[in-house]
Scaffold this active site. Structure first.
Site, PDB file in Angstrom:
ATOM      1  N   GLY A  12      50.615   9.006  20.605  1.00 44.54           N
ATOM      2  CA  GLY A  12      48.366   9.092  20.844  1.00 44.54           C
ATOM      3  C   GLY A  12      49.086   9.444  22.347  1.00 44.54           C
ATOM      4  O   GLY A  12      48.506   8.110  23.257  1.00 44.54           O
ATOM      5  N   THR A  13      48.619   9.994  23.408  1.00 47.16           N
ATOM      6  CA  THR A  13      49.184  10.641  23.807  1.00 47.16           C
ATOM      7  C   THR A  13      48.890  12.055  24.770  1.00 47.16           C
ATOM      8  O   THR A  13      49.903  12.321  23.450  1.00 47.16           O
ATOM      9  CB  THR A  13      50.295   9.881  24.956  1.00 47.16           C
ATOM     10  OG1 THR A  13      49.537   9.724  26.372  1.00 47.16           O
ATOM     11  CG2 THR A  13      51.446   9.969  24.640  1.00 47.16           C
ATOM     12  N   THR A  14      49.396  12.199  25.261  1.00 47.25           N
ATOM     13  CA  THR A  14      49.588  13.417  26.094  1.00 47.25           C
ATOM     14  C   THR A  14      50.341  13.456  27.472  1.00 47.25           C
ATOM     15  O   THR A  14      49.842  13.177  27.949  1.00 47.25           O
ATOM     16  CB  THR A  14      48.309  14.531  26.680  1.00 47.25           C
ATOM     17  OG1 THR A  14      47.668  14.710  24.897  1.00 47.25           O
ATOM     18  CG2 THR A  14      49.039  16.018  26.682  1.00 47.25           C
ATOM     19  N   LYS A  45      50.811   6.094  33.520  1.00 47.81           N
ATOM     20  CA  LYS A  45      51.654   6.824  31.940  1.00 47.81           C
ATOM     21  C   LYS A  45      52.873   7.036  33.004  1.00 47.81           C
ATOM     22  O   LYS A  45      53.939   7.945  32.531  1.00 47.81           O
ATOM     23  CB  LYS A  45      51.283   7.246  31.244  1.00 47.81           C
ATOM     24  CG  LYS A  45      50.341   6.711  30.445  1.00 47.81           C
ATOM     25  CD  LYS A  45      49.810   8.002  29.003  1.00 47.81           C
ATOM     26  CE  LYS A  45      48.829   7.109  28.181  1.00 47.81           C
ATOM     27  NZ  LYS A  45      48.521   7.848  27.247  1.00 47.81           N
TER      28      LYS A  45
END
Length: 210
Positions: A12-14, A45
């Site tokens: 769940g991220t980019t 991140k």
């Protein structure tokens, strides 16, 4: 933990990494999600490993932070013992070794390691099984299909850092629009001959409208 939730925690991220001719750009959104639950909307991140190197995190926060601590320790140790910075390739191999040694109880993380050393800019992707791939551009996480669409259209071999940071920001912004696990702002860092530095809000807004 159900497989569904475990999958969402991992992906769940980019994050986006681009190697330019004069440096490396790392870019990521700021949303931490667990399934359909937004756990944190101000997650960093992108982490600095050393003055010349950084990485992006996708996956379980505790696992990823553990890897960051190990890489920072060995990078500092190398500076003291060898009187110089560790190579980006060596950092990537070390990260791979950490994953591989823990494959029985694997770290749930996907890491991009980038930086600028005596050989110039370098970018690597290390997955949870310890596989290492040298990349010109790469994106990880649930928003990566959207980000790849933009990267594959706009990446060129002779990109400068200034051009690459614009593409990276646009790629993550596109993923925020289309992916539920991506959102809440963008962080971006540059590593070149002048070292590691995060862009300020003003610097990001000067590149694209966020």
């Amino acid at each position: 933990m159900s497989n569904n939730v475990e999958e969402k925690i991992l992906h769940g991220t980019t994050t986006v990494g681009i190697q330019a001719k004069d440096g490396v750009v790392l870019c990521a959104d700021m949303r931490a999600s667990a399934g359909y639950f937004i756990a944190n909307n101000n997650t960093m991140k992108i982490q600095k490993i050393d003055e010349h190197a950084g990485l992006t995190l996708a996956g379980g926060v505790a696992d990823a932070q553990n890897i960051v601590d190990i890489l920072r320790y060995h990078s500092n140790l190398h500076r003291v013992e060898k009187h110089g910075p560790i190579s980006i390739h060596s950092l990537a191999r070390l990260c791979s070794l950490i994953f591989h040694q823990n494959r029985g109880y694997p770290f749930m993380a996907d890491i991009l390691v980038g930086g600028f050393d005596a050989e110039g800019p370098a970018l690597f992707n290390i997955d949870m099984f310890g596989s290492v791939e040298k990349k010109s551009y790469v994106t990880t996480g649930s928003g990566s299909p959207v980000a790849y669409g933009l990267l594959e259209e706009e990446y060129k071999e002779d990109l400068t850092v200034d051009e690459a940071k614009k593409i990276a920001l646009r790629a993550v912004k596109a993923a925020i629009v289309r992916n539920i696990g991506t959102g809440d702002g963008i962080n971006i860092a540059i590593m070149d001959k002048d070292g590691f530095r995060l862009l300020t809000e003003e610097q990001k807004k000067a590149v694209i409208e966020l």
